[in-house]
Design an enzyme around this catalytic site. Structure first.
Site: not given
Ligand code: PMP
Length: 393
Positions: A185, A213, A244
Site C-alpha cells: 500500500s 490493493h 478499495k
Molecule cells: N490490508 C491492507 C493491505 C490495507 O491497506 C488495508 C486498508 N488500508 C486493510 C487491510 C484494511 O482494510 P479496511 O479499510 O477494509 O479496514
C-alpha cells in the site's frame, strides 16, 4: 499525572508539524463532485490520493443495489454475524466470492481490518510462528498481537531473508504461516510471489496473501497477484477488503481449506462486532459483478498508472520501484514533503502524505493513487502540478 499525559510527545510533534502545514491536519472532503474531483479546503481539486482504483463507489449499479438493500433490509443489521447479523445477502456474497476466486470457502467480515485481525489472531496461536514482510499492514501486526503468536519480520520483498528465517525455524514444533501483500500500500510494488510460494512448499509452511490493493487491479480476471503470478493453487488464504476497488466497506478471507468455517466460532473479531450493513454488502456484490464483466476498467487503470509513473520518473521524482496504480514520491525531508503537498493542493491536486514512522524506510512519502475513472487530461494535470512544484535542480 493524568490519563492523557502519555500523549504529550505526540501532541508536541503534531503542534510542530501543524505549524508548518496546517491544511494536512484538517483535510475534509467538503463536496464530492465525481469519482476524481472534490472540493477540499474551499478549492476544486483532482483526487489523486484515494484507493478508488476502478471508480465504482459512484457507479449507478452499485448505488441502486445499495439503495434497494436499505429499502429491503434497513440501514444496519444491529447484530454480529454469529447472532442476528447474518442475512441471506451475506451468505450469497460469500458464495459469489468463492465462485470468483474458485475456492471452496469464504467468510465475510465487517472490514478488511477485522478480516486480518480475525484471521491472524485465530488461525495461528502461541505455539506457531508468523513470518511477515516488514511492510505489511497494521491490521496484520495487530492480529498477530491479539492472538499471541510468535512473529518474525523479514526484510521487505527479500526472499533470501525469508529463507534464512525459515531455516532457523526448521526444528520447531508449531506451524509456520508466511504473510505477504499482493500490492504493497505504500510503495505500490508486488510481492515476489512465485519465489515465496517455492519457499512455502520447500519448508512446508502455510501462505496468506492480503490482496487488499490488488483485487480488481491485478490478474487477467482481477483476482489479484496470486492470479497474475499463476500460483493461486499454492496460496492457502486470500484476505481482502471491500474498501478499495469494490468501493464499499467490509472484508473477507477465502480458501480451499474447508476447515476455515471453524474461524466463525473461534474468532473474536468475527463474533463480537456487528456485521457489514446490507447496503455495504449489496454495493460490494454489484461492484464484484462489474469487475467480472468489465476488464477494460483494469486496462484503463493501468494506462493511467503507467502514464503518470513515466511522467514523474522523467521529471526526476524519486518514484516507487515499479509502475503501479500506487505511486509513491519519496522526499528526503519532511519539510520538502510539506512544501510539495501544499503546492499540489494550490495547483488543484490532492495526494496522500505519509510521514515517518508510518513510512517503510523513514522518509516522507507523497502517495499518489490512480483510478480507471481519471481521464487522460486529469493524469496530465496531475503530472503538470508536480512539475509546477518541483524544486529547481
Ligand atoms: N490490508 C491492507 C493491505 C490495507 O491497506 C488495508 C486498508 N488500508 C486493510 C487491510 C484494511 O482494510 P479496511 O479499510 O477494509 O479496514
Amino acid at each position: 499525572m493524568g490519563l492523557f499525559d502519555k500523549f504529550k510527545n505526540i501532541s508536541t510533534s503534531i503542534a510542530v508539524l501543524e505549524d508548518k502545514c496546517s491544511a494536512f491536519f484538517h483535510i475534509v472532503v467538503e463536496d464530492l463532485l465525481s469519482s476524481t474531483e472534490a472540493v477540499i479546503d474551499g478549492r476544486k481539486v483532482i483526487l489523486a490520493g484515494t484507493n478508488n482504483y476502478l471508480g465504482l463507489p459512484l457507479r449507478q449499479e452499485c448505488i441502486k443495489a445499495a439503495c434497494d438493500a436499505i429499502q429491503r433490509e434497513g440501514t444496519g443489521t444491529t447484530g454480529s454475524r454469529m447472532a442476528n447479523g447474518t442475512y441471506s445477502s451475506h451468505i450469497e456474497f460469500e458464495k459469489d466470492l468463492s465462485d470468483f476466486f474458485g475456492r471452496s470457502t469464504t467468510i465475510v467480515f465487517t472490514t478488511g481490518y477485522s478480516a486480518n485481525l480475525a484471521m491472524l489472531s485465530t488461525l495461528v496461536g502461541p505455539r506457531d510462528t508468523v513470518l511477515l514482510d516488514a511492510d505489511c499492514h497494521a491490521s496484520i501486526y495487530d492480529g498477530c498481537r491479539l492472538g499471541g503468536v510468535q512473529v518474525f519480520r523479514f526484510h521487505h520483498n527479500d526472499v533470501e531473508d525469508l529463507e534464512k528465517r525459515l531455516k532457523r525455524l526448521k526444528s520447531q514444533d508449531g506451524e509456520v504461516l508466511i504473510v505477504v501483500e499482493g500490492l504493497y500500500s505504500m510503495l505500490g510494488d508486488r510481492a515476489p510471489l512465485a519465489d515465496i510460494v517455492a519457499l512455502k512448499e520447500k519448508y512446508h509452511a502455510y501462505l496468506l496473501v492480503d490482496e487488499a490493493h490488488s483485487l480488481g487491479v491485478l490478474g487477467e480476471k482481477g483476482r489479484g497477484l496470486a492470479e497474475e503470478a499463476g500460483v493461486e493453487a499454492e496460496v492457502d488464504f486470500i484476505v481482502g477488503t471491500f474498501s478499495k476497488s469494490l468501493g464499499s466497506v467490509g472484508g473477507f478471507c477465502t480458501s480451499n481449506h474447508e476447515e476455515l468455517e471453524i474461524i466463525r466460532y473461534a474468532s473474536r473479531p468475527y463474533v463480537f462486532t456487528a456485521s457489514s450493513s446490507p447496503a455495504n454488502i449489496a454495493a460490494a456484490k454489484a461492484a464484484l459483478s462489474i469487475i467480472r464483466s468489465e476488464p477494460q476498467l483494469r486496462v484503463r487503470l493501468w494506462e493511467n498508472a503507467t502514464a503518470l509513473y513515466g511522467r514523474l520518473k522523467d521529471m526526476g521524482f524519486k518514484v516507487g520501484p515499479e509502475p503501479s496504480p500506487i505511486i509513491p514520491v519519496r522526499c528526503d525531508r519532511i519539510e520538502e514533503a510539506f512544501r510539495i503537498w501544499n503546492g499540489l493542493l494550490e495547483n488543484g491536486v490532492y495526494v496522500n502524505m505519509v510521514l515517518p514512522p508510518a513510512t517503510p524506510d523513514g522518509t516522507a512519502l507523497l502517495r499518489c493513487s490512480l483510478s480507471a475513472a481519471h481521464s487522460r487530461q486529469q493524469v496530465e494535470k496531475i503530472a503538470q502540478a508536480f512539475g509546477a512544484v518541483q524544486s529547481p535542480v
